[in-house]
Design an enzyme around this catalytic site. Sequence first.
Site, PDB file in Angstrom:
ATOM      1  N   SER A  62       0.851  -0.998   0.026  1.00 52.43           N
ATOM      2  CA  SER A  62       0.006  -0.074  -0.046  1.00 52.43           C
ATOM      3  C   SER A  62       0.863   1.415  -0.171  1.00 52.43           C
ATOM      4  O   SER A  62       2.046   1.376   0.564  1.00 52.43           O
ATOM      5  CB  SER A  62      -0.902   0.121   1.195  1.00 52.43           C
TER       6      SER A  62
HETATM    7  N1  SAH Z   1      -0.862  -5.184   3.841  1.00 56.96           N
HETATM    8  C1  SAH Z   1      -0.109  -5.337   2.905  1.00 56.96           C
HETATM    9  C2  SAH Z   1      -0.776  -4.949   1.330  1.00 56.96           C
HETATM   10  C3  SAH Z   1      -1.594  -5.765   1.228  1.00 56.96           C
HETATM   11  S1  SAH Z   1      -2.510  -6.091  -0.564  1.00 56.96           S
HETATM   12  C4  SAH Z   1       1.498  -4.969   2.647  1.00 56.96           C
HETATM   13  O1  SAH Z   1       1.598  -3.963   3.699  1.00 56.96           O
HETATM   14  O2  SAH Z   1       2.032  -5.189   1.732  1.00 56.96           O
HETATM   15  C5  SAH Z   1      -3.648  -6.984  -0.019  1.00 56.96           C
HETATM   16  C6  SAH Z   1      -3.482  -8.472   0.166  1.00 56.96           C
HETATM   17  O3  SAH Z   1      -4.612  -9.278   0.766  1.00 56.96           O
HETATM   18  C7  SAH Z   1      -3.037  -9.216  -1.079  1.00 56.96           C
HETATM   19  O4  SAH Z   1      -1.678  -9.806  -0.605  1.00 56.96           O
HETATM   20  C8  SAH Z   1      -3.847 -10.262  -1.235  1.00 56.96           C
HETATM   21  O5  SAH Z   1      -3.442 -11.626  -1.771  1.00 56.96           O
HETATM   22  C9  SAH Z   1      -4.450 -10.275   0.124  1.00 56.96           C
HETATM   23  N2  SAH Z   1      -6.066 -10.867   0.196  1.00 56.96           N
HETATM   24  C10 SAH Z   1      -6.717 -10.789  -0.649  1.00 56.96           C
HETATM   25  N3  SAH Z   1      -7.845 -11.525  -0.175  1.00 56.96           N
HETATM   26  C11 SAH Z   1      -7.590 -12.148   1.005  1.00 56.96           C
HETATM   27  C12 SAH Z   1      -8.207 -13.200   2.009  1.00 56.96           C
HETATM   28  N4  SAH Z   1      -9.501 -13.478   1.559  1.00 56.96           N
HETATM   29  N5  SAH Z   1      -7.515 -13.516   3.079  1.00 56.96           N
HETATM   30  C13 SAH Z   1      -6.389 -13.317   3.235  1.00 56.96           C
HETATM   31  N6  SAH Z   1      -5.564 -12.473   2.456  1.00 56.96           N
HETATM   32  C14 SAH Z   1      -6.153 -11.856   1.406  1.00 56.96           C
END
Ligand code: SAH
Length: 216
Positions: A62
Amino acid sequence: MTPWEIRAAEMVEKQIRARGIDSESVLEAMRSVPRHLFLPEHLRESAWIDSPLPIGEEQTISQPYMVARMTELLAPARGDSVLEIGTGSGYQAAVLAALGTKVTSIERIASLAVKARETLSALGYDVTVFWSDGREAGDCLGPFQGVIVTAAAPMLEEWWSEALAPGGRLVAPVTVLSGGERLLLREKRFHGEYSDTWYDYCRFVPLLRGRSGGSS
Ligand code: SAH
């Protein structure tokens, strides 16, 4: 200060404090985490720009401002247990750990969970990463003083609110009718009722159902 610490300090002043985030503990945590080490090598030079960046598997780390804003809304105290849905690179989890919280983070893509675990443990952050679908209640039932969702949620899953301790806070980007998402802060009162407040409009990658990838 090392070269990356100088760039981190600049990022904090220009992108975060300048936009109104004034929690000194959040600003200090954002200065202290080596964001470049959560990125693939070819993108490390870009780590400090005002933008989300690709981390593989069509996912993103992010934007620094958004990490700071969500952390400020979550307002964790030292020693709190925090649950993150969407580990991604592990950067948000590291910022929370730098604030002295005990972080449990859930990622649905196996390769990202493995990579984040490696990065976090190499840097000494106290974070437990599970490979699982964070939409479903699994083994981490809480209670947590904070729950932070870092992928666009069509709605709040019931178990996230249930996993909150009384007095706890949940922050999530929730899809809104006008398009995109908006940050929702849900506070669980001591007698169990919720109070919801809407904040910034934002864009996140979608929260998807099910696990993906090999064994982890
Ligand atoms: N917090 C992260 C950025 C997140 S991007 C950072 O600091 O880098 C969102 C992430 O959520 C992605 O890696 C995606 O694979 C994950 N995601 C999406 N749906 C999800 C779910 N149902 N359960 C767990 N993770 C999920």
